[in-house]
Enzyme design. Structure first.
Site, PDB file in Angstrom:
ATOM      1  N   ASP A   1      22.729  69.650  82.840  1.00  0.00           N
ATOM      2  CA  ASP A   1      23.895  70.379  83.337  1.00  0.00           C
ATOM      3  C   ASP A   1      24.608  71.061  82.157  1.00  0.00           C
ATOM      4  OD1 ASP A   1      25.861  71.328  85.067  1.00  0.00           O
ATOM      5  OD2 ASP A   1      27.030  69.467  85.002  1.00  0.00           O
TER       6      ASP A   1
ATOM      7  N   HIS B   1      31.963  61.372  84.575  1.00  0.00           N
ATOM      8  CA  HIS B   1      30.633  60.793  84.769  1.00  0.00           C
ATOM      9  C   HIS B   1      29.905  60.689  83.437  1.00  0.00           C
ATOM     10  CE1 HIS B   1      30.730  65.193  85.657  1.00  0.00           C
ATOM     11  NE2 HIS B   1      29.859  65.215  84.677  1.00  0.00           N
TER      12      HIS B   1
ATOM     13  N   GLN C   1      24.129  62.474  87.049  1.00  0.00           N
ATOM     14  CA  GLN C   1      25.496  62.298  86.529  1.00  0.00           C
ATOM     15  C   GLN C   1      26.206  61.258  87.396  1.00  0.00           C
ATOM     16  OE1 GLN C   1      25.823  66.600  86.838  1.00  0.00           O
ATOM     17  NE2 GLN C   1      26.773  66.702  84.812  1.00  0.00           N
TER      18      GLN C   1
ATOM     19  N   ARG D   1      38.729  68.824  75.569  1.00  0.00           N
ATOM     20  CA  ARG D   1      38.639  69.462  76.884  1.00  0.00           C
ATOM     21  C   ARG D   1      38.202  68.371  77.863  1.00  0.00           C
ATOM     22  NH1 ARG D   1      34.675  71.114  80.324  1.00  0.00           N
ATOM     23  NH2 ARG D   1      34.838  73.073  81.441  1.00  0.00           N
TER      24      ARG D   1
ATOM     25  N   ASP E   1      36.906  67.161  80.969  1.00  0.00           N
ATOM     26  CA  ASP E   1      36.057  67.846  81.944  1.00  0.00           C
ATOM     27  C   ASP E   1      36.225  67.283  83.359  1.00  0.00           C
ATOM     28  OD1 ASP E   1      33.615  69.576  82.445  1.00  0.00           O
ATOM     29  OD2 ASP E   1      32.825  67.631  83.059  1.00  0.00           O
TER      30      ASP E   1
ATOM     31  N   GLU F   1      40.483  70.390  82.563  1.00  0.00           N
ATOM     32  CA  GLU F   1      39.667  71.346  83.309  1.00  0.00           C
ATOM     33  C   GLU F   1      39.697  70.909  84.769  1.00  0.00           C
ATOM     34  OE1 GLU F   1      35.620  73.008  84.811  1.00  0.00           O
ATOM     35  OE2 GLU F   1      35.998  70.895  84.447  1.00  0.00           O
TER      36      GLU F   1
ATOM     37  N   HIS G   1      31.571  79.714  81.029  1.00  0.00           N
ATOM     38  CA  HIS G   1      30.155  79.405  81.254  1.00  0.00           C
ATOM     39  C   HIS G   1      29.861  79.111  82.724  1.00  0.00           C
ATOM     40  CE1 HIS G   1      32.170  75.612  81.199  1.00  0.00           C
ATOM     41  NE2 HIS G   1      31.101  75.008  81.663  1.00  0.00           N
ATOM     42  N   ASP G   2      30.901  78.858  83.525  1.00  0.00           N
ATOM     43  CA  ASP G   2      30.689  78.479  84.920  1.00  0.00           C
ATOM     44  C   ASP G   2      30.728  79.696  85.846  1.00  0.00           C
ATOM     45  OD1 ASP G   2      30.212  75.732  84.751  1.00  0.00           O
ATOM     46  OD2 ASP G   2      32.354  75.277  84.611  1.00  0.00           O
TER      47      ASP G   2
ATOM     48  N   ARG H   1      23.949  79.670  86.592  1.00  0.00           N
ATOM     49  CA  ARG H   1      25.058  79.865  85.644  1.00  0.00           C
ATOM     50  C   ARG H   1      24.574  80.267  84.258  1.00  0.00           C
ATOM     51  NH1 ARG H   1      28.151  74.303  86.257  1.00  0.00           N
ATOM     52  NH2 ARG H   1      25.977  73.622  86.217  1.00  0.00           N
TER      53      ARG H   1
HETATM   54  C1  GLC Z   1      32.756  71.201  84.508  1.00  0.00           C
HETATM   55  C2  GLC Z   1      31.870  72.072  83.664  1.00  0.00           C
HETATM   56  C3  GLC Z   1      30.636  72.413  84.434  1.00  0.00           C
HETATM   57  C4  GLC Z   1      29.919  71.130  84.815  1.00  0.00           C
HETATM   58  C5  GLC Z   1      30.861  70.164  85.538  1.00  0.00           C
HETATM   59  C6  GLC Z   1      30.283  68.785  85.634  1.00  0.00           C
HETATM   60  O1  GLC Z   1      33.218  71.850  85.635  1.00  0.00           O
HETATM   61  O2  GLC Z   1      32.559  73.223  83.268  1.00  0.00           O
HETATM   62  O3  GLC Z   1      29.789  73.265  83.696  1.00  0.00           O
HETATM   63  O4  GLC Z   1      28.840  71.428  85.643  1.00  0.00           O
HETATM   64  O5  GLC Z   1      32.091  70.026  84.861  1.00  0.00           O
HETATM   65  O6  GLC Z   1      30.350  68.125  84.393  1.00  0.00           O
END
Ligand code: GLC
Length: 630
Positions: free
Chosen positions: A125, A168, A236, A266, A268, A310, A380-381, A506
């Site tokens: 991922d 995760h 995950q 960051r 996540d 995030e 990146h998403d 992505r």
């Molecule tokens: C966040 C990341 C993304 C990832 C997800 C799971 O949203 O930006 O790229 O797939 O977390 O970790």
């Protein structure tokens, strides 16, 4: 026995413990007091913090002190972020410092290394499935390289941000492996179920993050005879934050990373950290207690560090991540403003800013305490079209599902007359939901314009990109430039040849840096050169404009002009008025409508030009930052 350093009396540690204890304890009590011996838990927490503080290197302790003295350091208008994959930008960690001069030209003060901790082998991922939080991805270097690189960046005035994936771990992580082997202590680190009854119950109210590649939220492992909560991909495994042991374990990791030189975490996918039956298991109140506890604990043992949440969620839920109510000034220091990002693309496609103005004024306060947005246009998403049905119905009345479908059609290039070149992602026939991939430049029309070799269209695409960069530089928050957007890199389809990546669209917005184009961008009139010079100029002007600091309130001005988006930054001495034209036509607006003071001379601080007359005239996708001339 010699006394361990952790137990040595340390007045500075004690002061910081006293400073944060109330906020830390309040959050932890709400989370854990019902099932935990809090006296023992707090004692273990204090010992952990003291141990990590004792291990903190001298130079970082000096930074801690500097930031205690200047706690608003991260809110400065000087802050400019740049986001990159180490391999795609530089090769390895050791190669990153070579590019410091390039970063400095853009004014970068914050570098986000995309996931760089040791991922699981194969598909990970994009690195968000970590198997060892104590090691750097061997393909990128070692922890020693990380320390050396962050030190060099720091010496150049650049703070390093790294990802802390805390919802995760990879199923190959040591904790998960032990859980899988039957160790009950580690099984309690995850959310596991003996049969399908509860997973089925939960599923009723859950959404699917990756309906195409990873449908459902649970995975059955026959060898263990258990169902595991897997919100994202099967590999995950969601951590169980109801277990206070998870809190201590993850906090230890965060502090180790801080001691190795990371300055910004960051955090996540935080929205998913807490689960409750009958809810969507996103944005639950406990998530905010967890964030408060993490931020406050870090403030004790690594006070130079700040945190960025995030949470890619709708407008009603997003604002809480910057600390509201009892969390004000105590929670994340940054949160991604995904709503600004979505509204940028929405206004551009619709040539109408009324929903943007309405949503941004209605849902978000003008300022935050000790916190600000991370503003961005691309990352990146994929882009999820987070437009609330009620908002769509309000400003001016349109249909939410209809508008979301329009945006997905427009940016995948299916809508007649669209200049965009993106692609659908995670099409969900059940909900009608569709998300969109594509690079900034390709979504902004540069790819189609270059293909048709149409100078006029190329010019418009360049200006759409600069409109976006000017918006994130002045809206309020720290702008994040996503690697390659400063030179207009297009979609990249090479990922399709790699079986580990091919299933995840992505990757089309994750190209390798094109250094030939970047070097050439210093001169000449190519589109890349114009984007580069324009972006650099925007960031330079931002730094010279104190009204753009993160602690200056942001007010949306409703002018009634559907083509223009107007933001006032209410500085102590002067108000800056930023005006953005979201159409390909020349637009004009009277100074009076913008609230400009009659009889006062204004300058456009973005273009360093005086404003002639009482009317502001904007070329296609034009942008100005108006300030009274002094
Ligand atoms: C966040 C990341 C993304 C990832 C997800 C799971 O949203 O930006 O790229 O797939 O977390 O970790």
């Amino acid at each position: 026995m010699p006394q361990a350093p952790a137990t040595k009396p340390d007045p500075l540690f004690d002061l910081r413990w006293q400073r944060s204890l109330g906020d830390l304890r309040a959050a932890l009590d709400r989370l854990y007091a019902r099932h935990t011996d809090m006296g023992d838990f707090i004692a273990r927490l204090r010992a952990l913090l003291a141990e990590k503080w004792a291990a903190r290197p001298r130079d970082l302790r000096a930074l801690d002190l500097a930031r205690d003295v200047m706690p608003d350091w991260f809110l400065s208008q000087n802050m400019v972020g740049y986001v990159f994959y180490i391999d795609k930008f530089a090769g390895t960690l050791r190669d990153v410092p070579k590019h410091i001069p390039y970063l400095q030209k853009m004014g970068v003060t914050y570098a986000h290394f995309m996931p760089c901790l040791k991922p699981r082998p194969g598909d990970s991922d994009g690195g968000y499935a970590v198997m060892d939080y104590g090691a750097i991805n061997p393909a990128l270097g070692t922890m020693k390289d990380f320390r050396a690189t962050t030190k060099k960046l720091r010496a150049a005035g650049i703070s390093t941000c790294i990802d802390m994936v805390l919802n995760h771990t990879a199923k190959e992580h040591d904790w998960a492996q032990k859980a899988r082997a039957g160790d009950p202590y580690y099984q309690a680190f995850y959310r596991m179920f003996d049969d399908e009854t509860l997973p089925r119950e939960y599923e009723r109210t859950l959404v699917e993050v990756f309906p195409n590649q990873a449908p459902g939220n649970f995975t059955y492992y026959p060898d263990m005879g258990k169902w595991v909560w897997t919100t994202f991909n099967e590999y995950q495994w969601d951590l169980n934050w109801e277990n206070p042991e998870v809190f201590l374990a993850v906090l230890g990791i965060i502090l180790d990373l801080a001691n190795n030189g990371a300055e910004v975490m960051r955090l996540d996918a935080v929205a998913f950290m807490w689960k409750r039956m009958g809810t969507g298991c996103q944005n639950l109140p406990e998530v905010h207690d967890l964030l408060q506890a993490i931020v406050q604990a870090t403030r004790i043992a690594a006070p130079a560090m700040v945190h960025k949440a995030e949470a890619i969620v709708g407008p009603r839920d997003l604002v809480a991540y910057l600390g509201q109510g009892r969390h004000a000034g105590r929670e994340s220091n940054f949160a991604y403003h995904n709503n600004l990002m979505v509204q940028f693309w929405s206004s551009l496609a619709a040539r109408d800013t009324r929903m943007m103005s309405g949503v941004l004024a209605h849902h978000f306060p003008e300022s935050f305490r000790r916190a600000q947005w991370a503003t961005y246009i691309r990352c990146h998403d994929d882009i999820g079209w987070a437009i609330d049905d009620r908002d769509a119905a309000g400003f001016p009345p349109i249909s939410g599902p209809g508008h979301r479908a329009f945006l997905a059609d427009f940016y995948s290039g299916q809508f007649p007359g669209s200049w965009a070149r993106g692609a659908d992602f995670q099409v969900n026939p059940e909900t009608g939901d569709r998300r969109t991939n594509g690079s900034f430049a390709s979504l902004a029309g540069l790819e189609t314009a270059l293909e048709s070799d149409d100078e006029g269209q190329i010019d418009l695409a360049v200006n759409r990109i600069l409109l976006g960069h000017a918006l994130i530089a002045s809206f309020g928050g720290m702008p994040l430039i996503y690697m390659g957007d400063e030179i207009g890199l297009l979609n990249n389809h090479s990922y399709r040849d790699d079986p580990d990546l091919a299933g995840d669209g992505r990757w089309m917005q994750r190209p390798a840096m094109d250094w030939v184009t970047a070097q050439a961008a210093e001169a000449g009139g190519t589109p890349s050169a114009r984007i580069w010079r324009g972006t650099r100029a925007i960031m330079t002007r931002r730094k010279a404009t104190p009204q753009l600091a993160g602690n200056v309130p942001t007010r949306i001005l409703h002018t009634g002009h559907p083509a223009l988006f107007v933001v006032q930054r209410l500085g102590d001495d002067q108000t800056l008025t930023a005006v953005f034209n979201f159409t390909e036509h020349v637009q004009q607006i009277a100074g009076e409508t913008l609230g400009l003071i009659p009889g006062t001379r204004y300058i456009d601080a973005l273009n360093d030009a005086p404003l002639a007359g009482d009317t502001v005239i904007l070329p296609p996708y034009g942008r100005v930052w108006l300030l009274p001339a002094t």
